[in-house]
Scaffold this motif. Structure first.
Motif: not given
Length: 615
Positions: A13-20, A64-68, A91-97, A107-112
């Motif tokens: 339930s946290a606000d959006s931000g970066l995943l550490v 990666g990033t976290w989007c709520h 690498e890889p870059w996580l995108q959780l929303c 959930c996505k894990a992309t490779h640049r």
């Protein structure tokens, strides 16, 4: 390829931000530890991660990033979060929303980097695994039990993956020291975001533990130095101290207290758990001892117990068989003040029962025909020892109450010390039974050895002492004649000796059984891991045997979401893993070894002999 992302439930339930968190390439897993919220400056985030990495030794990075999506339907935030990948390259870059007003996640894990193979996908499938960060941080993962060969490899691999997750969370404690009340430039969400857990009593105990440990270590060093004095190493004292259960228990307690109050910090969790188990064991032992002490001194129970052990004067006089009885023996009666001493009823009752037993053996026990001459000699010999023992009890009777008082006072050192003293007192009060057993066992063993040696003589064999084996030998007629006579005499005297040996061996085994139960209770208090059992009962997640996964969402087009739950360690494994060492001063024999010793007349000592092979 499937990527496993471990996400803390406290950040759902946290606000959006970066995943550490930390990336584990061997397991293709990402362990998320916290979420960094807006606004932030990238250089400050990197400095914070560098400090955490230097303090914990864990390679913490932005994964990666976290989007709520709560109330902001605009897509500008999503584009902004995607652009952060250029600043924090991973690498890889996580995108959780997490969707707004919905339980569905994306959930996505992309490779640049450009894939080396044209058929390789640009995105990985993500398996989202939720875990309780606090429980994983405080838990201690134990290795699994032995598995079949076809499952050993898979179990080892899965255990290593879980160990990496547990180790990452445990070593990242420096990251969890900041909460939302801190005035730092970087705001984090983790399990302690609502305030760092603390206790005033715990902090005071930590501050006072240092001086207390120094003082107790100094006092224990003085006691250890006094116990190693050369006076206690002289032959009589050293032998007595090595055989008494009380001395062994006090030595064992001193070693435990020295380990508990050691000023050295525990090297690992196992050593810390061992210290805690010892401390709880000592505290429980002292508490039980003080309870026993208060019960004994309340309502003058020690005086009542002493009065119950003292009969009326001259009522329990020394009784010997009358003239004409099968067990007649002329014993000098003691006159004067010795006969008027009070003797304990229990000891007198035991002595009288032994006298009746010997009179029964000197007659025709169970209708058996015994060798009358040997029967009379053995009976009178043992009756005289009973007379000596009753005289000893008469001399000790005035000190019974004082002995009981000091025994009760020793309970303040712990219940185990009082039980050890009780075991030693039982050994002293039944010393005459032990003497009877030794006499009977030696006589029986002598006849068994003589019969076995003469039996080898009939077969033309002999025992070679130098080579420790049986060799052939030729005997002349005189040797065979004398051997036949001796063999006949020993065979006809064996039933009488075996009967006395059997009776006194049963009495000795009865005493050893009582002492064994006392030693078993002492070892149970000394070795039972009470602190570990308390953790298993009150906080089962602290002792982990593994994990189990519960499926939260499994739909087509959606990432698989699992909930990781901790399996507590079974109670039998808790006892087996954290069992404390006991003093172990008493011998341990298997049933086969015990029966062999009883059959051949070997002595069963109440203490452990040097060089004995324990089965």
């Amino acid at each position: 390829m499937v990527l496993k992302a471990f996400f803390p439930t406290c950040c759902a339930s946290a606000d959006s931000g970066l995943l550490v968190g930390r990336w584990v390439p061997e397991q293709n897993s990402a362990v998320v530890l916290a979420v960094v919220h807006f606004p932030f400056i990238p250089i400050q985030v990197k400095e914070l991660l560098a400090q955490v990495q230097q303090a914990s030794g864990v390679g913490v990075a932005v994964l990666g990033t976290w989007c709520h999506r709560r109330q902001e339907p605009e897509e500008s935030l999503g584009h902004f979060l995607e652009g952060l990948g250029a600043i924090f390259s991973h690498e890889p870059w996580l995108q959780l929303c997490r969707e707004r007003d919905s339980k569905f996640w994306s959930c996505k894990a992309t490779h640049r980097q450009v894939p080396t193979s044209p058929s390789a996908p640009g995105e990985d499938q993500v398996m989202l695994i939720f875990y309780d960060q606090r429980k994983v941080l405080l838990s201690q993962l134990h290795p699994p039990t032995a598995l079949p060969d076809h499952q050993a490899g898979d179990a080892t691999a899965s255990t290593r993956g879980l160990a990496a997750v547990f180790d990452t969370v445990a070593r990242s404690e420096a990251l969890f020291r900041s909460d939302r009340f801190d005035e730092g430039l970087v705001r984090l969400s983790h399990w302690q975001s609502e305030g760092v857990e603390a206790s005033i009593l715990v902090e005071l105990a930590k501050q006072a533990s240092g001086p207390v440990c120094l003082l107790m270590a100094y006092l224990l060093s003085l006691i250890s130095a006094a116990s190693t004095c050369r006076v206690f190493k002289l032959w009589p004292l050293s032998f007595i101290c090595s055989k008494l259960s009380t001395c062994e228990q006090l030595r064992h307690r001193l070693e435990q207290l020295t380990f508990i109050f050691s000023t050295q910090k525990a090297e690992n969790a196992s050593q810390l758990m061992r210290k805690a188990n010892m401390l709880v064991s000592v505290l429980l032992d002292v508490a039980l001892g003080l309870t026993l002490l208060s019960w004994l001194h309340g309502k003058d129970r020690i005086g009542q117990l002493a009065e119950a052990l003292v009969p009326v004067a001259d009522k329990m006089a020394v009784q010997t068989p009358g003239e004409g009885d099968p067990g007649y023996l002329c014993l000098p009666r003691r006159a004067g003040p010795v006969c008027e001493q009070h003797a304990p009823v229990s000891s007198q009752w035991v002595a009288e029962e032994l006298q009746h037993l010997l009179q029964w053996l000197m007659g025709a026990p169970a209708g058996l025909k015994m060798n009358r001459a040997l029967d009379q000699v053995l009976g009178r010999f043992f009756l005289y020892h009973i007379h000596l023992w009753i005289s000893y009890i008469h001399l000790m009777s005035p000190f019974i109450e004082r002995i009981l008082w000091h025994m009760g006072l020793s309970a303040c050192l712990g219940l185990t010390v009082a039980l050890s003293i009780l075991s030693d007192i039982i050994a002293l009060l039944t010393f005459h039974i032990y003497c009877f057993y030794v006499y009977g066992a030696r006589l029986y063993c002598l006849k068994i050895c003589g019969l076995s040696s003469l039996w080898r003589l009939f077969r033309g064999k002999k025992w070679n002492v130098l080579r420790q084996r049986v060799d052939s030998c030729s005997y002349d007629l005189d040797q065979l004649f004398i051997g036949t006579l001796l063999f006949t005499i020993l065979v006809f005297l064996l039933p009488t000796t075996a009967l006395y040996y059997l009776v006194f061996t049963l009495l000795r085994l009865l005493v050893v059984t009582v002492q064994g139960l006392i030693h078993l209770l002492v070892d149970l208090i000394n070795s039972l891991p009470l602190y570990a059992l308390g953790l298993r009962l009150c906080r089962p997640y602290r002792l982990s045997a593994g994990v189990k996964f519960q499926v939260l969402e499994h739909e087509a087009g959606r990432p698989l979401r699992l909930l990781m739950q901790i399996n507590p360690l079974p109670y039998n494994r808790v006892v087996h893993t954290y069992r404390l060492p006991s003093c172990g001063c008493h011998p341990k024999h298997s049933w086969g070894s015990l029966c062999r010793k009883l059959f051949f007349g070997e002595l069963i000592y109440p203490w452990r002999q040097r060089g004995d092979k324990q089965d």
